[in-house]
Design an enzyme around this catalytic site. Structure first.
Site, short mmCIF file in Angstrom:
data_model
loop_
_atom_site.label_atom_id
_atom_site.label_comp_id
_atom_site.label_asym_id
_atom_site.label_seq_id
_atom_site.Cartn_x
_atom_site.Cartn_y
_atom_site.Cartn_z
N GLY A 44 0.83 -1.20 0.00
CA GLY A 44 0.00 0.00 0.00
C GLY A 44 0.86 1.24 0.00
O GLY A 44 2.07 1.18 0.17
N SER A 45 0.22 2.40 -0.19
CA SER A 45 0.97 3.65 -0.25
C SER A 45 1.53 4.02 1.12
O SER A 45 1.04 3.58 2.15
CB SER A 45 0.06 4.77 -0.76
N SER A 46 2.52 4.87 1.09
CA SER A 46 3.18 5.27 2.34
C SER A 46 2.22 5.97 3.29
O SER A 46 2.27 5.76 4.50
CB SER A 46 4.37 6.16 2.03
#
Length: 147
Positions: free
Chosen positions: A64-66
């Site tokens: 997933g994104s940061s």
């Protein structure tokens, strides 16, 4: 104490924790863990329906994104449902930074033998400061044992 098995590891985020092991065969997106309960809500995940709250979490890596990873860990932390410590196979910058900021012990680089010997429910001591992970002998109560 005689039956304890200790493994060398690499410290990512300092700290000390003891608790019950929870092993994920899948990468984890912390945003898909309910912060109110610590329960993994991601459909089809190997830990779906299980709580990471207060556990020594062993997992391959994050996904997933940061932003959602950091927020997911933060939300778990402020609701007191974060893992006690994390053992990760493939660390990434966001999870490392989040663990350090939230003062959660995180280690990696454990020998393959470690992964063969550890099972869900085992007691584990993570001493990131000294680069040691110890499997506690069965029947031994760890610090902050059952809730």
């Amino acid at each position: 104490m005689m039956n304890d098995t200790t493994f060398a590891c690499h410290k990512i985020s300092e700290g000390f924790a003891e608790g019950e092991v929870l092993i994920s065969s899948d990468d984890i997106m912390f945003y898909l863990i309910d912060p109110q309960t610590g329960v993994v809500i991601e459909k089809g995940h190997s830990l779906e329906g299980k709580s990471v709250s207060g556990k020594i979490l062993i997992f391959p890596g994050g996904k997933g994104s940061s932003v959602v990873q950091a927020d997911g860990m933060y939300q778990l932390s402020i609701h007191n449902n974060a893992p006690k410590a994390m053992i990760i196979e493939n660390p990434e910058t966001v999870l490392v930074a989040s663990a350090i900021i939230m003062e959660m012990p995180m280690v990696d680089r454990l020998p393959p033998d470690f992964y063969k010997q550890i099972q869900d429910g085992d007691g584990l001591r993570v001493d990131a400061n000294n680069g040691l992970v110890t499997k506690l002998s069965s029947g031994q109560h760890w610090v902050g044992g059952a809730k």
